[in-house]
Motif scaffolding. Structure first.
Motif, PDB file in Angstrom:
ATOM      1  N   ARG A 127       0.663  -1.205  -0.019  1.00  0.00           N
ATOM      2  CA  ARG A 127       0.015   0.246  -0.307  1.00  0.00           C
ATOM      3  C   ARG A 127       0.763   1.246   0.076  1.00  0.00           C
ATOM      4  NH1 ARG A 127      -3.941   1.458   5.075  1.00  0.00           N
ATOM      5  NH2 ARG A 127      -4.888   3.574   4.387  1.00  0.00           N
ATOM      6  N   GLY A 128       2.013   1.338   0.113  1.00  0.00           N
ATOM      7  CA  GLY A 128       3.254   1.986   0.894  1.00  0.00           C
ATOM      8  C   GLY A 128       3.804   2.273   0.831  1.00  0.00           C
ATOM      9  N   ARG A 150       1.290   4.580  -1.779  1.00  0.00           N
ATOM     10  CA  ARG A 150       2.139   6.142  -0.612  1.00  0.00           C
ATOM     11  C   ARG A 150       3.754   5.889  -0.625  1.00  0.00           C
ATOM     12  NH1 ARG A 150      -2.701   6.637   3.044  1.00  0.00           N
ATOM     13  NH2 ARG A 150      -4.635   7.500   1.161  1.00  0.00           N
ATOM     14  N   PHE A 151       4.510   6.971  -0.455  1.00  0.00           N
ATOM     15  CA  PHE A 151       5.640   6.840  -0.111  1.00  0.00           C
ATOM     16  C   PHE A 151       5.842   7.962   1.110  1.00  0.00           C
ATOM     17  CE2 PHE A 151       9.987   8.219  -1.134  1.00  0.00           C
ATOM     18  CZ  PHE A 151      10.672   7.642  -0.910  1.00  0.00           C
ATOM     19  N   ASP A 198       4.023   9.501  13.237  1.00  0.00           N
ATOM     20  CA  ASP A 198       3.911  11.060  11.467  1.00  0.00           C
ATOM     21  C   ASP A 198       3.129  10.444  10.559  1.00  0.00           C
ATOM     22  OD1 ASP A 198       3.549  13.255  13.381  1.00  0.00           O
ATOM     23  OD2 ASP A 198       5.389  13.166  13.614  1.00  0.00           O
ATOM     24  N   ALA A 199       4.354   9.262   9.623  1.00  0.00           N
ATOM     25  CA  ALA A 199       4.539   8.886   8.572  1.00  0.00           C
ATOM     26  C   ALA A 199       3.506   7.960   8.821  1.00  0.00           C
ATOM     27  CB  ALA A 199       6.237   8.462   8.191  1.00  0.00           C
ATOM     28  N   PHE A 200       3.706   7.421   9.726  1.00  0.00           N
ATOM     29  CA  PHE A 200       2.444   6.042   9.617  1.00  0.00           C
ATOM     30  C   PHE A 200       1.626   6.986   9.362  1.00  0.00           C
ATOM     31  CE2 PHE A 200       0.236   2.467  11.676  1.00  0.00           C
ATOM     32  CZ  PHE A 200       0.766   2.429  10.624  1.00  0.00           C
ATOM     33  N   GLN A 204      -3.931   6.991   6.587  1.00  0.00           N
ATOM     34  CA  GLN A 204      -5.647   7.834   6.248  1.00  0.00           C
ATOM     35  C   GLN A 204      -5.890   7.803   4.836  1.00  0.00           C
ATOM     36  OE1 GLN A 204      -4.405  12.002   7.474  1.00  0.00           O
ATOM     37  NE2 GLN A 204      -4.728  11.168   9.714  1.00  0.00           N
ATOM     38  N   ASP A 205      -7.579   7.079   5.224  1.00  0.00           N
ATOM     39  CA  ASP A 205      -7.621   6.956   3.712  1.00  0.00           C
ATOM     40  C   ASP A 205      -8.283   8.350   3.147  1.00  0.00           C
ATOM     41  OD1 ASP A 205      -7.147   4.758   3.285  1.00  0.00           O
ATOM     42  OD2 ASP A 205      -8.545   3.955   4.547  1.00  0.00           O
TER      43      ASP A 205
END
Length: 135
Positions: free
Chosen positions: A64-65, A96-97, A127-129, A134-135
């Motif tokens: 997913r990322g 996502r990245f 913060d990144a996670f 979030q969708d």
């Protein structure tokens, strides 16, 4: 897979006796359909192939990322920045990245070049996670 469960995989060859092998280790962890690559050491012309190999392995799973955690990275050369851009291109547009970094030797060149916005630079893994789940 549960959100609180990590399955670390070391994408590193312990038998690599070269100076590049001793200068960088990359650990792969999966969480909530995200792959987190944690880099330990310096990312430069000699070590960037190790990061590139870890990214290729990670994106082959079509996560997913992808989060690249550079909090344990003490140096990021221009070849490392190029590898981050290539990693972003490999996972997007379907995934996502993000990059997690706090050390000035890593964050300063990204901010000065404006790539902090392009790459999605986060001060912490939390913060990144949060941003990437979030969708």
């Amino acid at each position: 897979m549960k959100a609180d469960r990590f399955e670390p995989v070391v994408v590193d060859d312990d038998h690599d006796a070269s100076s590049a092998g001793r200068a960088l280790a990359v650990i792969s962890t999966k969480r909530d359909q995200l792959v987190i690559l944690t880099s330990h050491g310096s990312i430069d012309l000699l070590t960037v192939p190790r990061l590139g190999a870890a990214v290729l392995e990670a994106v082959s799973e079509q996560p997913r990322g992808l989060i690249i955690d550079l909090t344990a990275t003490d140096f990021l050369a221009s070849s490392g920045i190029a590898a981050l851009l290539a990693a972003r291109a490999a996972v997007t547009p379907s995934g996502r990245f993000g990059v997690v970094a706090e050390h000035p030797a890593v964050t300063r060149p990204l901010r000065l070049s404006g790539l902090d916005q392009t790459l999605g630079l986060y001060p912490s893994m939390a913060d990144a996670f949060t941003a990437m789940t979030q969708d």
